[in-house]
Structures are given as structure tokens and as C-alpha cells.
Enzyme design. Structure first.
Site, PDB file in Angstrom:
ATOM      1  N   ASP A  41      28.553   4.567  27.723  1.00 23.56           N
ATOM      2  CA  ASP A  41      28.496   4.392  26.391  1.00 23.56           C
ATOM      3  C   ASP A  41      28.196   6.248  25.136  1.00 23.56           C
ATOM      4  OD1 ASP A  41      26.434   1.903  24.696  1.00 23.56           O
ATOM      5  OD2 ASP A  41      26.084   4.091  24.022  1.00 23.56           O
ATOM      6  N   ASP A  67      33.355   8.003  24.607  1.00 28.27           N
ATOM      7  CA  ASP A  67      33.335   8.388  23.634  1.00 28.27           C
ATOM      8  C   ASP A  67      34.952   7.172  23.270  1.00 28.27           C
ATOM      9  OD1 ASP A  67      34.767   8.016  20.748  1.00 28.27           O
ATOM     10  OD2 ASP A  67      34.547   9.910  20.084  1.00 28.27           O
ATOM     11  N   VAL A  68      34.486   6.097  22.766  1.00 31.67           N
ATOM     12  CA  VAL A  68      36.351   5.203  23.542  1.00 31.67           C
ATOM     13  C   VAL A  68      37.208   5.904  21.953  1.00 31.67           C
ATOM     14  CG1 VAL A  68      35.038   3.473  24.897  1.00 31.67           C
ATOM     15  CG2 VAL A  68      35.314   3.020  21.916  1.00 31.67           C
ATOM     16  N   TYR A 161      35.120  -4.364   9.010  1.00 26.31           N
ATOM     17  CA  TYR A 161      34.560  -4.625  10.253  1.00 26.31           C
ATOM     18  C   TYR A 161      35.362  -5.860  10.597  1.00 26.31           C
ATOM     19  CZ  TYR A 161      31.510  -6.159  13.992  1.00 26.31           C
ATOM     20  OH  TYR A 161      31.492  -6.845  15.352  1.00 26.31           O
ATOM     21  N   LYS A 165      38.035  -6.459  13.457  1.00 26.60           N
ATOM     22  CA  LYS A 165      37.770  -7.825  14.761  1.00 26.60           C
ATOM     23  C   LYS A 165      38.641  -8.673  14.914  1.00 26.60           C
ATOM     24  CE  LYS A 165      33.478  -5.774  16.397  1.00 26.60           C
ATOM     25  NZ  LYS A 165      34.090  -5.109  18.365  1.00 26.60           N
ATOM     26  N   THR A 196      20.340  -6.950  17.828  1.00 27.08           N
ATOM     27  CA  THR A 196      20.465  -6.535  18.736  1.00 27.08           C
ATOM     28  C   THR A 196      20.487  -5.102  17.599  1.00 27.08           C
ATOM     29  OG1 THR A 196      23.084  -6.087  18.192  1.00 27.08           O
ATOM     30  CG2 THR A 196      22.155  -7.042  20.334  1.00 27.08           C
TER      31      THR A 196
END
Length: 252
Positions: A41, A67-68, A161, A165, A196
Site C-alpha cells: 500500500d 506507489d503502484v 474514474y 475502470k 470502504t
């Protein structure tokens, strides 16, 4: 659930976005089934907390800040996981966010690019980094978290967003079809609204509108999505690849 008892025992899953939400819930569900978990994460403390919970359940775990969007950090994450656990059987790419809710005409180029960097490039980086290892093993399952937003478009607050996706779904399809002959499965899971921290900054009016569109009248719990990840990775779903699984409470 898997068909084979103890199917997940001594297997390892690497999870991005493991510090909270769906990622954290998936770590705990896989630990319950006997798996080791690599918790990654961008929030190091959150990743460590999840790893400690897994350890308290009697399973092996490690944590790493990652950090992806940074390919060097993703490569280091994967290399470290393989060194520590020997083999990575499953990968959940759960790191992602809308970053901000904006009407279409207020979406800036910066917001668009940062959203794509996190949701699309981040998923690409993690999947591409783990695939050579899975190909060497002749098996592996990659699960990407997409969203029902890709079907409904995010009108009024999150086109950026939803679009990102949709790209995750397309990437999933391409990975799955390319590597199916080598024993690799790749799927995406498309939840509707999930309870979440992702939605901590979402306006109440937006949350209420989502609830009104959901026949079940509530958000999903992250554990409900985690159980779907478990099924997708199990030997009960060996023919499932290149698909997106909708977990929407009837919204779609």
C-alpha cells in the site's frame, strides 16, 4: 469456496491497496483459508496493520510501501515478495481511487491523468511485473478491481474514474486472452458501491443516489467482494478468465 480442501494453504497472494477496504478484507479472507499474504500500500502504516492482522491469525505475512504508479517500486515489491515467499500464486490489484468527484466540465487534465496513472498504469505495472514469475511457474491468477462505473459512465461526478475502470476491464481481457494458453487466468471484479474509506469524501447526496439505484438498498461490505476474489482464484473457477464479475446488489 474452493473444491479442494485446504486449496489455499501454503499459497501466497500479493495485494496492492492492502491497507484498507477491499484489499484489506481480501488479505484477511485469504489468511483465513491458510494463505500467506504480501500487503502492499502507499500508506505504509496501513499495510503494516493489515500484515499484523494476518500474522495474528497464524499466517505468514509481509508488508511493503509501494506507489503502484512508480514502476521501479512495483518491480521491487514483486522481487521482494518472491524472495521472501518463493512463489506468488495470486495477485489482487486493488489500489485505485476516483481522487475527486467532479462534473465532466470541471475535470482537469491533471485529475484525468492522475486517475489514469493510479487506476490504469498502476494495474498495468503490477500485472506486467508479476507475469514473468507466473509464466515460469506455469500457473497464476491475476484479479483486477474494476467497477460497475465502467457500465454506467460516472455521469455528473466521475467520468474520469469510470473511464479508467473501463480501461482496466479492457486490459484484463487482453491479458487473459494472451496468456490463457500458458496457464494464467486474469479476471476483473466490478463492484457497485462498497462501504470502504474510498467513499469517505464522497458527498452524501451521491451515496444516497447510488443507494436508490441499488435494489438491495445498501452498499456492499468489503468482505463480500473479498469472498468473490477468493472464488475467482480457487479451483472452483478454472474456466473463468477474461471475464468481469459484477457484484452490484442488482444495480446493473
Amino acid at each position: 469456496m474452493p473444491k479442494t480442501p485446504d486449496y489455499f494453504v501454503d499459497k501466497t497472494i500479493l495485494i496492492t491497496g492492502a491497507g484498507s477496504g477491499i484489499g484489506r478484507a481480501t488479505a484477511l479472507v485469504f489468511a483465513r483459508e491458510g494463505s500467506s499474504v504480501v500487503c502492499a500500500d502507499i500508506d505504509a502504516e496501513a499495510a503494516e496493520r493489515t500484515a499484523n492482522q494476518v500474522i495474528q491469525m497464524g499466517r505468514r505475512a509481509s508488508w511493503v510501501r509501494c506507489d503502484v504508479t512508480d514502476r521501479a517500486e512495483v518491480d521491487a515489491m514483486v522481487d521482494g515478495a518472491i524472495r521472501e515467499f518463493g512463489r506468488i500464486d495470486f495477485e489482487l490489484n486493488s489500489a485505485g481511487a476516483a481522487l475527486a468527484r467532479k462534473p465532466f466540465l470541471e475535470i482537469t487534465q491533471d485529475l484525468w491523468e492522475r486517475t489514469y496513472a493510479l487506476n490504469v498504469r498502476g494495474t498495468f505495472n503490477a500485472a506486467q511485473a508479476i507475469l514473468p514469475h507466473m509464466l515460469e511457474n506455469g500457473a497464476g491468477v491475476i484479479v483486477n478491481i474494476a467497477s460497475i462505473a465502467a457500465r454506467v459512465g460516472g455521469a455528473g461526478n466521475s467520468v474520469h474514474y469510470a473511464s479508467s475502470k473501463g480501461a482496466v476491464d479492457t486490459m484484463t481481457l487482453g491479458i487473459a486472452r494472451e496468456f490463457a494458453p500458458q496457464g494464467i487466468r486474469c479476471l476483473s471484479i466490478s463492484p457497485a458501491i462498497v462501504d470502504t474509506p474510498f467513499h469517505d469524501t464522497t458527498p452524501k447526496s451521491v451515496l444516497d443516489s447510488y443507494a436508490s439505484m441499488t435494489p438491495m438498498g445498501r452498499a456492499a461490505e468489503p468482505e463480500e467482494i473479498a469472498e468473490t476474489v477468493l472464488f475467482a482464484c480457487s479451483d472452483a473457477a478454472p474456466y473463468m478468465t477474461a471475464d468481469t464479475i459484477y457484484v452490484s446488489g442488482g444495480m446493473r
